[in-house]
Design an enzyme around this catalytic site. Structure first.
Site, PDB file in Angstrom:
ATOM      1  CE  LYS A 108     104.353  48.718  32.965  1.00 54.42           C
ATOM      2  NZ  LYS A 108     105.456  49.123  32.083  1.00 54.42           N
TER       3      LYS A 108
HETATM    4  O1  G3P Z   1     105.127  51.897  29.009  1.00 53.79           O
HETATM    5  C1  G3P Z   1     104.776  51.041  27.959  1.00 53.79           C
HETATM    6  C2  G3P Z   1     105.621  51.299  26.788  1.00 53.79           C
HETATM    7  O2  G3P Z   1     106.951  51.000  27.082  1.00 53.79           O
HETATM    8  C3  G3P Z   1     105.249  50.618  25.527  1.00 53.79           C
HETATM    9  O3  G3P Z   1     105.691  51.450  24.532  1.00 53.79           O
HETATM   10  O4  G3P Z   1     106.512  52.079  22.353  1.00 53.79           O
HETATM   11  O5  G3P Z   1     106.704  49.693  23.121  1.00 53.79           O
HETATM   12  O6  G3P Z   1     104.494  50.659  22.521  1.00 53.79           O
HETATM   13  P1  G3P Z   1     105.851  50.940  23.056  1.00 53.79           P
END
Ligand code: G3P
Length: 219
Positions: free
Chosen positions: A83
């Site tokens: 990633k």
């Molecule tokens: O896969 C990306 C994700 O982990 C981000 O999620 O909830 O931190 O915006 P969030």
């Protein structure tokens, strides 16, 4: 649609993988920090459980550093997807790593043009963060629709990985909008099949069968 789990917790992943419906995993430094485990060891553990793509995010911000860390991750298992962030250094690293037949997931995508650039750089996955766009007063699902249209126009094979999913309807709407993958936090994954009418209906079937003495005999 493929279901990935958005967590770096090997135990949580092992439990949900028992459903047979987990096609991959995405991790990031914030999720890794939550587990309190060594990141590489956690990835090793996860790759033993899940045979589909497991995203491991680089910490370096320069191209050479990203390539070095990406190759270190790639040694963990064949199913590692490296990633990299949606930056020019990330795009250069993406070209090099995908050129060596390694899977690359370009993360932190917030615009359709970013997704176009990532596809040209050879990304295996593009990760639009729909929840964070919604939080910022924009529409995450519109972004998925835009990326789908662009990729279909030019036949790019980069898979749209809906990320930053905050609710069960986010999964439904990403599927409708044409995302190839949804990466889903564990609590939302568990909620996906809950419906009060399912519970009520099942309870009634069982009660009716019991009352009438309906049995399924062994052969
Ligand atoms: O896969 C990306 C994700 O982990 C981000 O999620 O909830 O931190 O915006 P969030």
């Amino acid at each position: 649609m493929k279901f990935f789990l958005d967590t770096a917790d090997p135990r949580e992943i092992a439990k949900l993988a028992e459903t047979g419906l987990v096609d991959g995993v995405t991790t990031n430094p914030s999720l890794a920090a939550k587990t309190g485990l060594d990141y590489v060891e956690a990835l090793q553990e996860i790759c033993k459980t899940v045979k589909g793509p497991v995203s491991a995010e680089v910490l370096a911000t320069d191209t050479d550093g990203m390539i070095k860390e990406g190759k270190r991750f790639a040694k963990i298992a064949k199913n590692i997807a490296i990633k990299v962030p949606m930056t020019w250094d990330g795009m250069k690293a993406c070209r090099v790593l995908s050129g060596e037949n390694l899977m690359v997931n370009v993360t932190l995508c917030f615009s359709a043009v970013q997704a176009l650039v990532a596809a040209k750089a050879g990304a295996t996955f593009i990760s639009p963060f729909i929840g964070r766009l919604d939080d910022a007063g924009q529409d995450g699902l519109t972004l998925i629709r835009e990326i789908r249209a662009i990729y279909d126009n030019f036949d790019y094979q980069t898979q749209i990985l809906a990320a930053s999913i905050r609710s069960v309807p986010h999964v439904r709407d990403s599927a409708i909008a044409g995302a190839d993958v949804a990466t889903i936090p564990s609590d939302i994954f568990q909620k996906m099949i809950s419906h009060p009418l399912t519970d009520k209906g099942l309870a009634a079937f069982i009660a009716d069968a019991k009352k009438a003495g309906v049995r399924i005999r062994d052969e």
